[in-house]
Design a protein around this motif. Structure first.
Motif, mmCIF file in Angstrom:
data_model
loop_
_atom_site.group_PDB
_atom_site.id
_atom_site.type_symbol
_atom_site.label_atom_id
_atom_site.label_comp_id
_atom_site.label_asym_id
_atom_site.label_seq_id
_atom_site.Cartn_x
_atom_site.Cartn_y
_atom_site.Cartn_z
ATOM 1 N N ASP A 43 0.834 -1.211 0.000
ATOM 2 C CA ASP A 43 0.000 0.000 0.000
ATOM 3 C C ASP A 43 0.868 1.261 0.000
ATOM 4 O OD1 ASP A 43 -2.242 -1.558 0.033
ATOM 5 O OD2 ASP A 43 -2.621 -1.344 2.190
ATOM 6 N N MET A 44 1.972 1.217 0.758
ATOM 7 C CA MET A 44 2.879 2.364 0.785
ATOM 8 C C MET A 44 3.553 2.545 -0.569
ATOM 9 S SD MET A 44 2.641 4.007 3.556
ATOM 10 C CE MET A 44 3.915 5.118 2.989
ATOM 11 N N TYR B 168 2.347 1.723 -3.386
ATOM 12 C CA TYR B 168 1.312 2.266 -4.278
ATOM 13 C C TYR B 168 1.208 3.785 -4.115
ATOM 14 C CZ TYR B 168 -3.342 3.155 -6.203
ATOM 15 O OH TYR B 168 -4.392 3.656 -6.930
ATOM 16 N N GLN B 169 1.310 4.239 -2.876
ATOM 17 C CA GLN B 169 1.264 5.676 -2.613
ATOM 18 C C GLN B 169 2.453 6.383 -3.287
ATOM 19 O OE1 GLN B 169 -1.147 7.428 -1.148
ATOM 20 N NE2 GLN B 169 -2.309 5.519 -0.814
ATOM 21 N N GLN C 121 2.484 9.245 -6.922
ATOM 22 C CA GLN C 121 2.729 10.676 -6.704
ATOM 23 C C GLN C 121 2.981 11.407 -8.031
ATOM 24 O OE1 GLN C 121 2.316 12.085 -3.581
ATOM 25 N NE2 GLN C 121 1.587 9.944 -3.249
ATOM 26 N N ILE D 134 -2.160 11.663 -0.653
ATOM 27 C CA ILE D 134 -2.622 10.281 -0.503
ATOM 28 C C ILE D 134 -3.502 9.938 -1.702
ATOM 29 C CG2 ILE D 134 -3.941 8.695 0.944
ATOM 30 C CD1 ILE D 134 -1.305 9.657 2.163
ATOM 31 N N VAL D 135 -3.158 8.884 -2.395
ATOM 32 C CA VAL D 135 -3.888 8.496 -3.615
ATOM 33 C C VAL D 135 -4.716 7.242 -3.373
ATOM 34 C CG1 VAL D 135 -2.207 9.563 -5.123
ATOM 35 C CG2 VAL D 135 -1.888 7.175 -4.452
ATOM 36 N N LYS E 58 3.195 8.126 5.909
ATOM 37 C CA LYS E 58 2.184 8.798 5.079
ATOM 38 C C LYS E 58 2.104 10.285 5.427
ATOM 39 C CE LYS E 58 -0.916 4.883 4.172
ATOM 40 N NZ LYS E 58 -2.265 4.314 4.395
#
Length: 241
Positions: free
Chosen positions: A85-86, A88-89, A93, A240-241, A229
């Motif tokens: 998940d991180m 992916y963030q 960007q 945050i996406v 985050k």
């Protein structure tokens, strides 16, 4: 002819008298014949119960290890998902976000995952030490010396006795022998079953402790990612996406 008839009658009379006069003596042999299968049953029971207890212990241990492995897999999957998940963030960007800042955060995530790895190791080391101690304990209880249990002679009842002149004393000894065998069988089974049940219960407690350790490790990791985050947004000026 009359003499022959008298002799036959006398012989029959002696034979009948001999059989009639020694019923208790023959009862000794009968009692012994009845006791022998009881003794054999004790031997079979002891061997069966010891083997069964060891098998039950092995089964409980196997179930425990399978549970621990499944818990580790589930926890590890969740931790990797947090890392994904991180990632992916970071990958989502905008190009305007400082690349070197993002790289620094990627490094922090990687280090936090490595630190979580130490946490996983600590959790499993603690549970392994616990299960080893429990295994040593239960197998110590199951180290039954069969020679002591089987050190029961069926023939020592004849020592110092006379099956012809005083068979009643031998019968009394055989009765005591039967009580001794029955007593050993009952107390033995209760002890080993209690030991195995207690072992399985303690393994359950240890698995719950292991789960708590894993959850604690995940919680720390998740908190570190939440912090990352915040840094992404506040320090690297990302979103945050």
């Amino acid at each position: 002819m009359k003499l022959l008839i008298v002799l036959v009658v006398l012989c029959l009379g002696v034979a009948t008298l001999t059989e009639a006069a020694r019923p208790v003596s023959t009862e000794v042999v009968q009692k012994l014949k009845e006791l022998e299968p009881v003794y054999k049953q004790l031997q079979d029971k002891v061997i069966s119960e010891v083997a069964g207890a060891k098998l039950a212990t092995a089964t409980a241990t196997d179930t425990f290890y399978k549970g621990v492995i499944a818990d580790k897999e589930t926890s590890l999957t969740r931790s990797i998902q947090l890392e994904d998940d991180m990632t992916y963030q970071f990958n989502g960007q905008a190009s305007s976000v400082d690349a070197s800042c993002l790289q620094m955060l990627r490094s922090i995530v990687d280090m936090n995952m490595n630190v979580a790895g130490f946490g996983y190791t600590n959790c499993v080391n603690n549970v392994e030490a616990g299960v080893k101690a429990e295994l040593d304990r239960v197998y110590q209880l199951l180290q039954v010396d069969e020679s002591e249990l089987f050190d029961i002679s069926l023939l020592d009842v004849f020592k110092g006795e006379n099956i012809i002149s005083n068979p009643a004393k031998i019968i009394a000894k055989l009765t005591e022998k039967r009580s001794e065998i029955d007593g050993i069988s009952l107390s033995f089974v209760a002890d080993i079953n209690a030991a195995v049940n207690a072992y399985a219960s303690r393994l359950g407690d240890m698995q719950n402790e292991y789960k708590s350790c894993l959850l604690g490790n995940e919680s720390v990791l998740k908190a570190s990612f939440e912090s990352t985050k915040n840094q992404l947004v506040q320090t690297c000026l990302g979103a945050i996406v």
